[in-house]
Design a protein around this motif. Structure first.
Motif: not given
Ligand SMILES: *[C@@H]1O[C@H](CO)[C@@H](O)[C@H](O)[C@H]1NC(C)=O
Ligand SMILES: *[C@@H]1O[C@H](CO)[C@@H](O)[C@H](O)[C@H]1NC(C)=O
Ligand SMILES: *[C@@H]1O[C@H](CO)[C@@H](O)[C@H](O)[C@H]1NC(C)=O
Ligand SMILES: *[C@@H]1O[C@H](CO)[C@@H](O)[C@H](O)[C@H]1NC(C)=O
Length: 556
Positions: A36-64
């Motif tokens: 769901e988040t991936r689809q949201y970001i893909e559509a957002l980048l298209e709407r807002s004209h952004v070539p690329s976005l990289s993201v890291a999310v930290l939850k406790g000791n996990e990194t996504y």
């Protein structure tokens, strides 16, 4: 919003080119974001004209880790290892290296320097402010918390051969915005001063100090502050270096911005990946046991010093505060600590909630429109984590987009805004236009050479057949300043980077004719913060008709 350079921004039209979907590369260690988040970001980048976005999310000791879109248009995909400029997120590294350099200096010299030590005691006579009291009292903490009282003056510094020491020596020639320590006023130059503090105390290039103090201990091996080093990582196949873009809504195209190559890296020179930046965020979340910093050092860096007079970034927050390279606040009663970054071609944010062991780093290769995506993804992921009801969420995408649209419209309307009642026909110039051509000088902003040139095709001047007075300025970024004639001695000064970006501005300018009937000086509202008090930056003409060129200030 919470960032660096004067951003005059953009976005309208609905021309979507590029911005891909589907085949992004996920982290090798952790799964990426959910569908769901991936689809949201893909559509957002298209709407807002952004070539690329990289993201890291930290939850406790996990990194996504995850990445979307193109690091280089049209077909080089972004990954969590893609390199981006992080703009003002660099300030947290500079502030931390100041503490490291102080600690080492104290050990080696049996000294007791702290963040309360005066800048003059460290930098000597190089450090002087326009005001004597500020000169003798300003401390590291004042520079780190943006309370020196100077306006940004972001077009005063930089260019080939201009060092951090030169920037420190230039401060005394700049205008004051407010009394020293009177209020918060974002100042990139303050972090160039801190760069010089690090270099003076350690006797080394700040990049080497960052590496020893932070990057090596944390295993941030794709992080640099030098363009040559970033190109080397790319050449060696260690990490792809993204191109930075500005989306131009007037033409519906992406324009590539040159990579900045400056020695003044204290305020905004770091180039890194989300994967590396996440390690830095994690160090703050966990207290940084793997770093040569004590818990007290982390507390010093993140304890609020100043209240920003800049409003709230979005709903449900406390006023925004400023510590040392970090902005603490609360969001829905949670402690949140963040910093953003914007430079031509790039937009970024890093943030964490210390009591929830949640953090994030987001990097994009687009200015202004990148800010839309950065804000929206940041808030969505934080709200998802906190379980905020959809009905209670703020549409920050809309508010950021509206703000950019508004700025674009205001930029295009500058002539009407600043000169609402120009006579028709206008009052003629006092002298033939050739007399205004030549070299001008201001001690703080240095030389400006005006030449006659056709207007840039991306500047909305009224009469395209009339030449403008144009300066090509090598500053922190290369830029152009074009003076469009309005009436009499009145001009409108259009400033922009070499490649049109959302960082452009337009401000009034006016020439003065001396008693001798020659052009004497030109005043330009180069500091928009000083417009309300009517303070222009005045440049004196230094080459008279006799061809004599003044040498004043050559040693700055
Ligand atoms: C990560 O956290 C979980 C839950 O707190 C714990 O069970 C696990 O051992 C931790 N893993 C590591 C590598 O520390
Ligand atoms: C800025 O302009 C100078 C002179 O034209 C050029 O040598 C330099 O490469 C430019 N810098 C960037 C980052 O484009
Ligand atoms: C970056 O590093 C290269 C190679 O060491 C050096 O020649 C160059 O001057 C550095 N650039 C800056 C802006 O300091
Ligand atoms: C535009 O500028 C040219 C050159 O100065 C001038 O001849 C012409 O009259 C101007 N046109 C208008 C509409 O002002």
């Amino acid at each position: 919003m919470w960032t660096s350079f004067v951003a005059l921004c953009v976005l309208f039209g609905r021309i979507a080119t590029c911005v891909p979907s589907g085949d992004q590369i996920r982290s090798d260690t952790k799964a990426g974001l959910d569908d769901e988040t991936r689809q949201y970001i893909e559509a957002l980048l298209e709407r807002s004209h952004v070539p690329s976005l990289s993201v890291a999310v930290l939850k406790g000791n996990e990194t996504y880790l995850d990445a979307f879109g193109h690091a280089i248009l049209p077909d080089t995909l972004a990954t969590p290892d893609t390199l981006y400029y992080v703009g003002s997120c660099s300030k947290s590294f500079t502030a931390a290296s100041v503490l490291y350099a102080l600690n080492n200096y104290n050990k080696a010299h049996d000294a007791m320097l702290t963040v309360e030590s005066s800048l003059q005691s460290i930098l000597g006579a190089d450090f002087a402010m326009p005001d004597d009291y500020a000169t003798s009292h300003a401390t590291i903490k004042d520079a780190a918390s943006h309370r020196l009282g100077l306006p940004r003056c972001d077009v005063s510094y930089g260019g080939k051969g201009f060092t951090a020491a030169d920037a420190v020596r230039s401060l005394r020639h700049l205008p004051m915005l407010a009394e020293f320590r009177d209020r918060w006023s974002y100042l990139n130059l303050g972090y160039t001063v801190l760069q010089q503090v690090v270099q003076t105390l350690s006797g080394r290039w700040i990049g080497d100090v960052h590496r020893e103090a932070i990057w090596e201990p944390l295993g941030m091996d794709s992080t640099v502050v030098n363009l040559t080093d970033a190109l080397e990582l790319d050449r060696a196949g260690k990490a792809k270096f993204s191109y930075g873009y500005s989306y131009n809504p007037l033409t519906g195209s992406f324009e590539r911005q040159p990579w900045s190559d400056s020695e003044l890296v204290g305020p905004g020179g770091v180039i890194t990946s989300v994967k590396d930046l996440a390690k830095w965020v994690r160090a703050f979340m966990e207290g940084g046991s793997s770093l040569p910093f004590s818990p007290e050092d982390f507390a010093t860096l993140t304890t609020p010093i100043m209240v920003q007079n800049a409003g709230q970034p979005f709903g449900h927050t406390s006023p925004l505060l400023y510590a040392m390279g970090w902005m603490p606040l609360t969001y829905r009663d949670e402690r949140l600590i963040l910093h953003g970054g914007d430079v031509a071609g790039y937009s970024a944010i890093m943030a964490f909630m210390p009591d929830r062991q949640w953090g994030i780093s987001i990097l994009t290769n687009s200015d202004a429109t990148g800010g839309i995506a950065v804000n929206a993804v940041f808030l969505k992921l934080m709200d998802d984590f906190l379980g905020v009801e959809q009905s209670d969420r703020e549409d920050i995408e809309k508010s950021t987009t509206d703000r950019i649209n508004f700025a674009l419209v205001a930029w295009q309307a500058s002539r009407q805004t600043f000169f609402p009642s120009i006579p028709d026909p206008p009052v003629p110039r006092s002298l033939p236009v050739e007399k205004y051509v030549g070299r001008y000088w201001n001690d703080g902003f240095r030389e400006m050479e005006l030449k006659l040139a056709p207007p840039r095709n991306d500047t909305p001047v009224r009469n395209r057949t009339e030449p403008v007075l144009r300066a090509d300025w090598q500053r922190w970024l290369n830029m152009t300043l074009e003076l469009e004639w309005i009436s009499g001695e009145q001009h409108l000064a259009w400033g922009n980077t070499e490649v049109w970006s959302l960082l452009g501005f337009a401000v009034p300018a006016e020439f003065k004719i001396g008693d001798d009937g020659e052009v004497k000086s030109v005043g330009i509202f180069l500091e928009p913060a000083l417009i309300p008090q009517g303070t222009m930056i005045w440049f004196d003409k230094t080459d008279g008709d006799d061809g004599e060129s003044s040498q004043q200030g050559q040693d700055l």
